[in-house]
Design a protein around this motif. Structure first.
Motif, PDB file in Angstrom:
ATOM      1  N   ILE A 126     -16.105  22.396  17.003  1.00 43.62           N
ATOM      2  CA  ILE A 126     -15.746  21.816  18.293  1.00 43.62           C
ATOM      3  C   ILE A 126     -15.225  20.389  18.145  1.00 43.62           C
ATOM      4  O   ILE A 126     -14.237  20.005  18.773  1.00 43.62           O
ATOM      5  CB  ILE A 126     -16.947  21.864  19.255  1.00 43.62           C
ATOM      6  N   ILE A 127     -15.876  19.577  17.289  1.00 42.16           N
ATOM      7  CA  ILE A 127     -15.464  18.176  17.206  1.00 42.16           C
ATOM      8  C   ILE A 127     -14.085  18.028  16.560  1.00 42.16           C
ATOM      9  O   ILE A 127     -13.404  17.020  16.780  1.00 42.16           O
ATOM     10  CB  ILE A 127     -16.503  17.294  16.469  1.00 42.16           C
ATOM     11  N   LEU A 128     -13.648  19.031  15.783  1.00 40.60           N
ATOM     12  CA  LEU A 128     -12.279  18.983  15.274  1.00 40.60           C
ATOM     13  C   LEU A 128     -11.295  18.971  16.432  1.00 40.60           C
ATOM     14  O   LEU A 128     -10.408  18.112  16.512  1.00 40.60           O
ATOM     15  CB  LEU A 128     -11.986  20.192  14.378  1.00 40.60           C
TER      16      LEU A 128
ATOM     17  N   ALA B   4     -23.568  21.334   6.340  1.00 44.18           N
ATOM     18  CA  ALA B   4     -24.305  22.444   6.950  1.00 44.18           C
ATOM     19  C   ALA B   4     -24.250  23.678   6.047  1.00 44.18           C
ATOM     20  O   ALA B   4     -25.266  24.349   5.822  1.00 44.18           O
ATOM     21  CB  ALA B   4     -23.727  22.765   8.331  1.00 44.18           C
ATOM     22  N   ASP B   5     -23.077  23.979   5.512  1.00 44.28           N
ATOM     23  CA  ASP B   5     -22.922  25.127   4.613  1.00 44.28           C
ATOM     24  C   ASP B   5     -23.725  24.932   3.327  1.00 44.28           C
ATOM     25  O   ASP B   5     -24.367  25.863   2.832  1.00 44.28           O
ATOM     26  CB  ASP B   5     -21.450  25.332   4.263  1.00 44.28           C
ATOM     27  N   LYS B   6     -23.665  23.722   2.780  1.00 43.30           N
ATOM     28  CA  LYS B   6     -24.370  23.426   1.540  1.00 43.30           C
ATOM     29  C   LYS B   6     -25.882  23.573   1.738  1.00 43.30           C
ATOM     30  O   LYS B   6     -26.581  24.157   0.897  1.00 43.30           O
ATOM     31  CB  LYS B   6     -24.027  22.006   1.079  1.00 43.30           C
TER      32      LYS B   6
ATOM     33  N   LEU C 266     -14.780  14.164  10.936  1.00 43.06           N
ATOM     34  CA  LEU C 266     -16.203  14.480  10.862  1.00 43.06           C
ATOM     35  C   LEU C 266     -16.445  15.988  10.804  1.00 43.06           C
ATOM     36  O   LEU C 266     -17.468  16.442  10.304  1.00 43.06           O
ATOM     37  CB  LEU C 266     -16.939  13.899  12.078  1.00 43.06           C
ATOM     38  N   SER C 267     -15.480  16.769  11.319  1.00 41.92           N
ATOM     39  CA  SER C 267     -15.642  18.217  11.381  1.00 41.92           C
ATOM     40  C   SER C 267     -15.842  18.854  10.012  1.00 41.92           C
ATOM     41  O   SER C 267     -16.876  19.483   9.771  1.00 41.92           O
ATOM     42  CB  SER C 267     -14.454  18.855  12.106  1.00 41.92           C
TER      43      SER C 267
ATOM     44  N   PRO D 298     -24.895  24.004  13.577  1.00 44.82           N
ATOM     45  CA  PRO D 298     -24.091  22.850  13.144  1.00 44.82           C
ATOM     46  C   PRO D 298     -22.649  23.208  12.818  1.00 44.82           C
ATOM     47  O   PRO D 298     -21.747  22.383  13.009  1.00 44.82           O
ATOM     48  CB  PRO D 298     -24.844  22.351  11.901  1.00 44.82           C
ATOM     49  N   ASN D 299     -22.405  24.427  12.337  1.00 45.65           N
ATOM     50  CA  ASN D 299     -21.015  24.807  12.029  1.00 45.65           C
ATOM     51  C   ASN D 299     -20.183  24.920  13.298  1.00 45.65           C
ATOM     52  O   ASN D 299     -19.004  24.534  13.317  1.00 45.65           O
ATOM     53  CB  ASN D 299     -20.992  26.134  11.262  1.00 45.65           C
TER      54      ASN D 299
END
Length: 305
Positions: A227-229, A192-194, A184-185, A221-222
Motif C-alpha cells: 500500500i505505501i508504494l 517482513a519476508d526475511k 519504504l515499500s 506487513p507485506n
C-alpha cells in the motif's frame, strides 16, 4: 493440459515464454495505440487487458490460474519503461529516473520473492482452489474476473498516477517525500519476508503463529508495504497538482482490495489455528502499531507476499 510433472526450472521457462509473448503483444498494442490515439491511459488499459487475457487463456489451458501470480509485480515496470521512453526518449529527467528506481526495486523484490517461494505448476494458490471448491460451475467466470481482470484493473489504476508523474520533468520537496515513502515499500516487505522465512526455518510446524519483528506490530506487513508504494506514488503525483483530486481514488482502491478481500480471505483460513485468535486481538490488522499485549510465542502464519 497437466504440467505437474515439470520441475521448477521447466515451469519457469513456460512463464518466460508466456510473459514474453504477452509483453510483446502489449508493446505492439502500445505502439499502435500511440499512433492512433493521444490518450496513453486508454492505450495502456487496452494493452493491459489483452495481456491479461493471454495469461488467463493459457492458464486455463494448463489448468493453473497461478500463471497470473507474477503479473502483479512484472507488468507495472514493463509499462512504466515503455511509456517513459516513448514520452521522454532515452534522455530521462530526474523524476522519471526516480520513478523507475522506485517501481523497479519493488518489482524485482516482489518477483524474486514469488520465485523463491513458488514450487511449480504442481501447486496452485490456495485461494484459487478455495474459490473453485465453493462454486465449481461459476469458477470460469470467477477465474476470469475475480482472479485476473479485477486485480489487473486495480493495478492499472495505480499506474495512472505513474503516467501522470512522467508527464512532468521537474522535482520538488513534496516529490521527494513521495519517493521516500515509496522506497519504504520494498524495504518493509524485504524485512517482513526475511523474518517470515527465518521463522519458518526455525519452526517447521505450520500450526504456529509468528509474532516477531514487524509481525509484532502488524498482522500483514507485506500488504502494508504494498500500500505505501502506491501511496508514495500518489504523493509524487500530488507534488505537481497540489490539490486532492479524483486520482486519490486509485491508492484507496488498493487499500480497499486488501482490507475487504485479501485480508479477510487470509484470516478466515488462519482463524482456527491455535493462538491466532489471541494474535488477532493483540496485533494491528494493517497499519503498524504497538501491540495490545506481547507474549512470547513460537507460532507461524502462512502469508503470501
Amino acid at each position: 493440459m497437466n504440467l505437474n510433472s515439470l520441475n521448477k526450472k521447466q515451469s519457469g521457462l513456460i512463464f518466460l515464454i508466456v510473459y514474453g509473448f504477452s509483453m510483446l503483444l502489449g508493446a505492439v498494442v502500445a505502439f499502435l495505440g500511440s499512433r492512433y490515439t493521444s490518450n496513453p491511459i486508454l492505450t495502456i488499459l487496452i494493452a493491459d487487458v489483452m495481456m491479461t487475457l493471454v495469461v488467463f487463456i493459457i492458464g486455463s489451458i494448463i489448468r493453473n490460474a497461478s500463471l497470473y501470480d507474477p503479473y502483479w509485480s512484472v507488468i507495472p515496470l514493463f509499462f512504466l519503461i515503455i511509456y517513459t521512453i516513448s514520452f521522454n526518449g532515452f534522455m530521462l529527467p530526474s523524476n522519471s529516473i526516480f520513478m523507475i528506481i522506485v517501481v523497479g526495486l519493488w518489482s524485482i523484490r516482489l518477483t524474486y520473492n514469488w520465485w523463491k517461494n513458488w514450487t511449480g505448476f504442481a501447486e496452485q494458490d490456495w485461494r484459487y482452489d478455495m474459490l473453485k471448491e465453493k462454486s465449481p460451475k461459476l469458477y470460469p467466470i470467477t477465474n476470469l474476473f475475480g482472479i485476473h481482470l479485477i486485480p489487473t484493473i486495480v493495478v492499472f489504476l495505480q499506474m495512472i498516477n505513474m503516467v501522470e508523474v512522467i508527464r512532468y520533468s521537474t522535482t520538488n520537496f513534496i516529490f521527494y517525500i513521495g519517493v521516500f515513502i515509496a522506497l519504504l515499500s520494498p524495504i518493509f516487505q524485504h524485512f517482513a519476508d526475511k523474518q517470515m522465512y527465518e521463522f519458518r526455518q526455525n519452526n517447521k510446524s505450520k500450526e504456529k503463529v509468528i509474532n516477531v519483528g514487524l509481525w509484532r506490530f502488524t498482522r500483514h506487513p507485506n500488504y502494508f508495504g504494498e500500500i505505501i508504494l502506491w501511496v508514495g506514488i500518489y504523493v509524487m503525483y500530488f507534488s505537481y497538482v497540489k490539490v486532492i483530486d479524483i486520482n486519490i481514488i486509485y491508492p484507496i482502491s488498493m487499500i480497499l482490495l486488501f482490507v475487504f478481500i485479501s485480508i479477510p480471505m487470509m484470516e478466515n483460513k488462519l482463524i482456527d489455528r491455535p493462538g491466532y485468535k489471541e494474535y488477532k486481538k493483540q496485533v494491528s490488522m494493517l497499519i503498524p502499531f504497538f501491540p495490545k499485549k506481547i507474549e512470547e510465542s513460537s507460532e507461524v502464519i502462512e502469508e503470501k507476499a
